[in-house]
Write a protein that holds these residues in place. Structure first.
Motif, PDB file in Angstrom:
ATOM      1  N   GLY A 245       0.626  -1.320  -0.108  1.00  0.00           N
ATOM      2  CA  GLY A 245       0.034  -0.153  -0.051  1.00  0.00           C
ATOM      3  C   GLY A 245       0.704   1.318  -0.170  1.00  0.00           C
ATOM      4  N   ASN A 246       2.205   1.277  -0.017  1.00  0.00           N
ATOM      5  CA  ASN A 246       2.895   2.493   0.025  1.00  0.00           C
ATOM      6  C   ASN A 246       4.078   2.170  -0.075  1.00  0.00           C
ATOM      7  OD1 ASN A 246       4.278   1.975   2.522  1.00  0.00           O
ATOM      8  ND2 ASN A 246       2.215   2.423   3.620  1.00  0.00           N
ATOM      9  N   GLY A 247       5.156   3.185  -0.346  1.00  0.00           N
ATOM     10  CA  GLY A 247       6.694   3.015  -0.589  1.00  0.00           C
ATOM     11  C   GLY A 247       7.295   2.209   0.558  1.00  0.00           C
ATOM     12  N   ARG A 248       7.169   2.503   1.577  1.00  0.00           N
ATOM     13  CA  ARG A 248       7.770   1.734   2.795  1.00  0.00           C
ATOM     14  C   ARG A 248       7.471   0.336   3.010  1.00  0.00           C
ATOM     15  NH1 ARG A 248      10.017   2.432   7.850  1.00  0.00           N
ATOM     16  NH2 ARG A 248      10.007   4.633   7.552  1.00  0.00           N
ATOM     17  N   LEU A 264      19.121  -5.114   0.735  1.00  0.00           N
ATOM     18  CA  LEU A 264      18.251  -5.754   0.034  1.00  0.00           C
ATOM     19  C   LEU A 264      18.490  -7.195  -0.270  1.00  0.00           C
ATOM     20  CD1 LEU A 264      18.030  -2.869  -3.047  1.00  0.00           C
ATOM     21  CD2 LEU A 264      16.481  -3.270  -1.242  1.00  0.00           C
ATOM     22  N   ALA A 265      17.350  -7.855  -0.712  1.00  0.00           N
ATOM     23  CA  ALA A 265      17.677  -9.356  -0.739  1.00  0.00           C
ATOM     24  C   ALA A 265      18.314  -9.538  -1.939  1.00  0.00           C
ATOM     25  CB  ALA A 265      16.260 -10.131  -0.725  1.00  0.00           C
ATOM     26  N   ASP A 266      19.257 -10.633  -2.110  1.00  0.00           N
ATOM     27  CA  ASP A 266      19.975 -11.060  -3.211  1.00  0.00           C
ATOM     28  C   ASP A 266      19.910 -12.387  -3.491  1.00  0.00           C
ATOM     29  OD1 ASP A 266      21.540 -11.074  -5.425  1.00  0.00           O
ATOM     30  OD2 ASP A 266      23.424 -10.677  -4.233  1.00  0.00           O
ATOM     31  N   PRO A 267      19.246 -13.228  -4.182  1.00  0.00           N
ATOM     32  CA  PRO A 267      18.541 -12.401  -5.433  1.00  0.00           C
ATOM     33  C   PRO A 267      17.262 -11.876  -5.002  1.00  0.00           C
ATOM     34  CG  PRO A 267      18.271 -14.702  -5.771  1.00  0.00           C
ATOM     35  CD  PRO A 267      19.012 -14.582  -4.505  1.00  0.00           C
ATOM     36  N   ALA A 268      16.768 -10.921  -6.049  1.00  0.00           N
ATOM     37  CA  ALA A 268      15.590 -10.205  -5.768  1.00  0.00           C
ATOM     38  C   ALA A 268      14.543 -11.177  -5.515  1.00  0.00           C
ATOM     39  CB  ALA A 268      15.393  -8.970  -6.651  1.00  0.00           C
ATOM     40  N   PRO A 269      13.474 -10.946  -4.851  1.00  0.00           N
ATOM     41  CA  PRO A 269      12.310 -11.890  -4.884  1.00  0.00           C
ATOM     42  C   PRO A 269      11.209 -11.486  -5.847  1.00  0.00           C
ATOM     43  CG  PRO A 269      12.010 -10.019  -3.232  1.00  0.00           C
ATOM     44  CD  PRO A 269      13.420  -9.804  -3.828  1.00  0.00           C
ATOM     45  N   ILE A 270      11.507 -10.402  -6.871  1.00  0.00           N
ATOM     46  CA  ILE A 270      10.566  -9.927  -7.876  1.00  0.00           C
ATOM     47  C   ILE A 270      11.509  -9.843  -9.198  1.00  0.00           C
ATOM     48  CG2 ILE A 270       8.755  -8.931  -6.250  1.00  0.00           C
ATOM     49  CD1 ILE A 270       9.978  -6.200  -7.244  1.00  0.00           C
ATOM     50  N   ASP A 271      10.700  -9.734 -10.328  1.00  0.00           N
ATOM     51  CA  ASP A 271      11.338  -9.242 -11.453  1.00  0.00           C
ATOM     52  C   ASP A 271      11.083  -7.855 -11.918  1.00  0.00           C
ATOM     53  OD1 ASP A 271      12.136 -12.189 -11.822  1.00  0.00           O
ATOM     54  OD2 ASP A 271      10.084 -12.471 -12.142  1.00  0.00           O
ATOM     55  N   LEU A 272      10.040  -7.246 -11.373  1.00  0.00           N
ATOM     56  CA  LEU A 272       9.583  -5.859 -12.003  1.00  0.00           C
ATOM     57  C   LEU A 272       8.700  -5.201 -10.893  1.00  0.00           C
ATOM     58  CD1 LEU A 272       9.107  -3.950 -14.370  1.00  0.00           C
ATOM     59  CD2 LEU A 272       6.773  -5.449 -14.868  1.00  0.00           C
ATOM     60  N   PHE A 273       9.125  -4.179 -10.590  1.00  0.00           N
ATOM     61  CA  PHE A 273       8.464  -3.036  -9.599  1.00  0.00           C
ATOM     62  C   PHE A 273       7.412  -2.234 -10.154  1.00  0.00           C
ATOM     63  CE2 PHE A 273       9.180   0.416  -6.319  1.00  0.00           C
ATOM     64  CZ  PHE A 273       8.141   0.089  -5.778  1.00  0.00           C
ATOM     65  N   VAL A 274       6.314  -2.114 -10.005  1.00  0.00           N
ATOM     66  CA  VAL A 274       5.407  -1.196 -10.600  1.00  0.00           C
ATOM     67  C   VAL A 274       4.809  -0.424  -9.427  1.00  0.00           C
ATOM     68  CG1 VAL A 274       3.271  -0.884 -11.987  1.00  0.00           C
ATOM     69  CG2 VAL A 274       4.714  -2.574 -12.480  1.00  0.00           C
ATOM     70  N   THR A 275       4.978   0.957  -9.455  1.00  0.00           N
ATOM     71  CA  THR A 275       4.742   2.082  -8.364  1.00  0.00           C
ATOM     72  C   THR A 275       4.042   3.085  -8.765  1.00  0.00           C
ATOM     73  OG1 THR A 275       5.597   3.077  -6.446  1.00  0.00           O
ATOM     74  CG2 THR A 275       6.870   2.871  -8.262  1.00  0.00           C
ATOM     75  N   ASP A 276       3.075   3.375  -7.877  1.00  0.00           N
ATOM     76  CA  ASP A 276       2.419   4.643  -8.155  1.00  0.00           C
ATOM     77  C   ASP A 276       3.228   5.842  -7.505  1.00  0.00           C
ATOM     78  OD1 ASP A 276       0.454   6.641  -8.202  1.00  0.00           O
ATOM     79  OD2 ASP A 276      -0.534   6.301  -6.287  1.00  0.00           O
ATOM     80  N   MET A 277       3.247   7.194  -7.738  1.00  0.00           N
ATOM     81  CA  MET A 277       4.223   7.924  -7.550  1.00  0.00           C
ATOM     82  C   MET A 277       3.618   8.684  -6.183  1.00  0.00           C
ATOM     83  SD  MET A 277       6.509   6.725  -9.089  1.00  0.00           S
ATOM     84  CE  MET A 277       7.959   7.882  -9.048  1.00  0.00           C
ATOM     85  N   GLN A 278       2.523   9.034  -6.330  1.00  0.00           N
ATOM     86  CA  GLN A 278       1.768   9.536  -4.995  1.00  0.00           C
ATOM     87  C   GLN A 278       1.187   8.644  -4.092  1.00  0.00           C
ATOM     88  OE1 GLN A 278       2.092  12.933  -4.766  1.00  0.00           O
ATOM     89  NE2 GLN A 278       3.181  13.199  -6.647  1.00  0.00           N
ATOM     90  N   MET A 279       1.843   8.382  -2.938  1.00  0.00           N
ATOM     91  CA  MET A 279       1.256   7.509  -1.901  1.00  0.00           C
ATOM     92  C   MET A 279       1.551   8.134  -0.405  1.00  0.00           C
ATOM     93  SD  MET A 279       2.374   3.799  -3.241  1.00  0.00           S
ATOM     94  CE  MET A 279       4.085   3.985  -3.503  1.00  0.00           C
ATOM     95  N   SER A 280       0.739   7.475   0.486  1.00  0.00           N
ATOM     96  CA  SER A 280       0.822   7.972   1.840  1.00  0.00           C
ATOM     97  C   SER A 280       2.157   7.373   2.371  1.00  0.00           C
ATOM     98  CB  SER A 280      -0.145   7.744   2.693  1.00  0.00           C
ATOM     99  OG  SER A 280      -0.576   6.360   2.843  1.00  0.00           O
ATOM    100  N   LEU A 282       5.217   6.786   2.554  1.00  0.00           N
ATOM    101  CA  LEU A 282       6.464   7.119   1.595  1.00  0.00           C
ATOM    102  C   LEU A 282       6.078   6.978   0.143  1.00  0.00           C
ATOM    103  CD1 LEU A 282       9.632   7.358   1.671  1.00  0.00           C
ATOM    104  CD2 LEU A 282       9.609   4.928   1.317  1.00  0.00           C
ATOM    105  N   ASP A 283       6.483   8.148  -0.578  1.00  0.00           N
ATOM    106  CA  ASP A 283       5.758   7.979  -1.970  1.00  0.00           C
ATOM    107  C   ASP A 283       6.672   7.460  -2.690  1.00  0.00           C
ATOM    108  OD1 ASP A 283       7.720   9.931  -2.669  1.00  0.00           O
ATOM    109  OD2 ASP A 283       6.584  11.501  -2.610  1.00  0.00           O
ATOM    110  N   GLY A 284       6.041   7.129  -4.053  1.00  0.00           N
ATOM    111  CA  GLY A 284       7.016   6.347  -5.035  1.00  0.00           C
ATOM    112  C   GLY A 284       8.388   7.114  -5.395  1.00  0.00           C
ATOM    113  N   TYR A 285       8.215   8.436  -5.467  1.00  0.00           N
ATOM    114  CA  TYR A 285       9.616   8.966  -5.850  1.00  0.00           C
ATOM    115  C   TYR A 285      10.764   8.858  -4.822  1.00  0.00           C
ATOM    116  CZ  TYR A 285       6.680  11.973  -8.949  1.00  0.00           C
ATOM    117  OH  TYR A 285       5.952  12.358 -10.023  1.00  0.00           O
TER     118      TYR A 285
END
Length: 348
Positions: A245-248, A264-280, A282-285
């Motif tokens: 639900g947010n950047g944190r 950060l986990a190595d290897p990463a647990p995901i292949d792609l990160f898709v994020t909204d930029m305006q969130m409560s 901690l925002d996406g930026y």
């Protein structure tokens, strides 16, 4: 929703034009390809009203011209769309010719002729005024904001041309748009009979062929409705989607022990990160900057509802690889995911 988005885009366009912030480019464009694509697109609308739509080449045309393809499409789609809208029965014809005798150099001429309701001279005089329409009943019967023709008129002039109209009430209208095309010396000329052969095979919709099978995607989005919609599209394409639900929470999902400050986990647990930029919280930026500072090399896609110029650049400066706007367009979203993954693999 698409209608409201079109209204907003028109208002933004007219505001940018009046503020002198609208820019047009000049790039090589395949003449027959772009006109054929526009005809195919508008044919669906015409068929829905049982109005015939034809594309006619009146003269030989250059194989390619220099213009702004996005703005040219915008002008022609608006003129053709209006012709279809105001034609209850009969036909709409798109007539294309090259004009080499103008004082400003070679120009393409596009005539959009319809057998629709037509206009009086008084109505024509108000056509290109923002928020004006032919008369009050037009809004009730046909809809519209009265911005499309004003925008198209200004864009045509910015592309070195103009728009003129002649019409007779009850018998139809002819809108003529001209656009400068730059130097055509040495450019191959396509004869009218051969125009149809100079189109690439029609592109099939790309979304069904975008396969995200087994792709692990982390989606950071604080809106429940957007969470459901975006994850539905991604899962439909085969992806596995984890929602936060947010950047944190997104950063915690990518660390080695689930805490915010951990490596950060190595290897990463995901292949792609898709994020909204305006969130409560901690925002996406901020989240993207923190991830990049910690050495994250995952492909990251920004989602934002902001429509102001420079917003895409702001997302890229924060560390995102690609950008998609809201409201979410399924085809565009899946294409951006595919391209971001391909770019990520190329880096690796």
């Amino acid at each position: 929703g698409e209608h409201l988005l079109a209204v907003i885009n028109d208002i933004l366009d007219i505001a940018k034009i009046e503020a002198g912030r609208m820019a047009v480019e000049s790039v090589p464009v395949s003449t027959c390809q772009i006109l054929g694509d526009i005809h195919d697109l508008m044919l669906v609308r015409a068929q829905g009203k049982e109005v015939s739509l034809s594309l006619e080449y009146v003269s030989a045309v250059p194989e390619s011209v220099h213009t702004d393809p996005t703005r040219l499409r915008q002008v022609l789609i608006n003129l053709i769309g209006n012709a279809i809208k105001f034609t209850e029965r009969g036909s709409v014809a798109i007539r294309v010719a090259l004009n080499t005798s103008g004082p400003a150099g070679p120009a393409m001429r596009f005539e959009i002729a319809d057998t629709g309701v037509g206009m009086t001279p008084e109505q024509i005089a108000r056509l290109f005024v923002p928020f004006e329409q032919a008369d009050d009943s037009t809004t009730r019967k046909f809809g519209g904001t009265g911005l499309g023709l004003s925008i198209s008129h200004k864009l045509a002039r910015m592309m070195g041309g103009d728009i003129h109209v002649r019409s007779e009430l009850g018998k139809g209208s002819v809108f003529t748009a001209t656009v400068k095309v730059g130097l055509i010396d040495g450019v191959r000329m396509i004869e009218p009979a051969d125009a149809a052969k100079h189109r690439a095979a029609p592109h099939k919709a790309s979304s069904p062929s975008v396969n995200l099978k087994d792709v692990r995607i982390l989606l950071a989005e604080d809106g429940p409705d957007n969470q459901r919609l975006i994850s539905f599209h991604l899962r439909k394409a085969g992806a596995t989607v984890q929602i936060v639900g947010n950047g944190r929470l997104a950063i915690e999902a990518l660390t080695s022990d689930g805490s915010f400050d951990a490596p950060l986990a190595d290897p990463a647990p995901i292949d792609l990160f898709v994020t909204d930029m305006q969130m409560s919280e901690l925002d996406g930026y901020s989240a993207v900057r923190l991830l990049r500072d910690r050495g994250c090399t995952l492909p990251i896609i920004a989602l934002t509802a902001h429509a102001m110029s420079g917003d895409a650049e702001k997302c890229l400066r924060a560390g995102c690889d690609m950008y998609a706007s809201k409201p979410v367009d399924r085809d565009r979203l899946l294409e951006v995911c595919r391209d971001a993954l391909a770019a990520g693999h190329a880096r690796a």
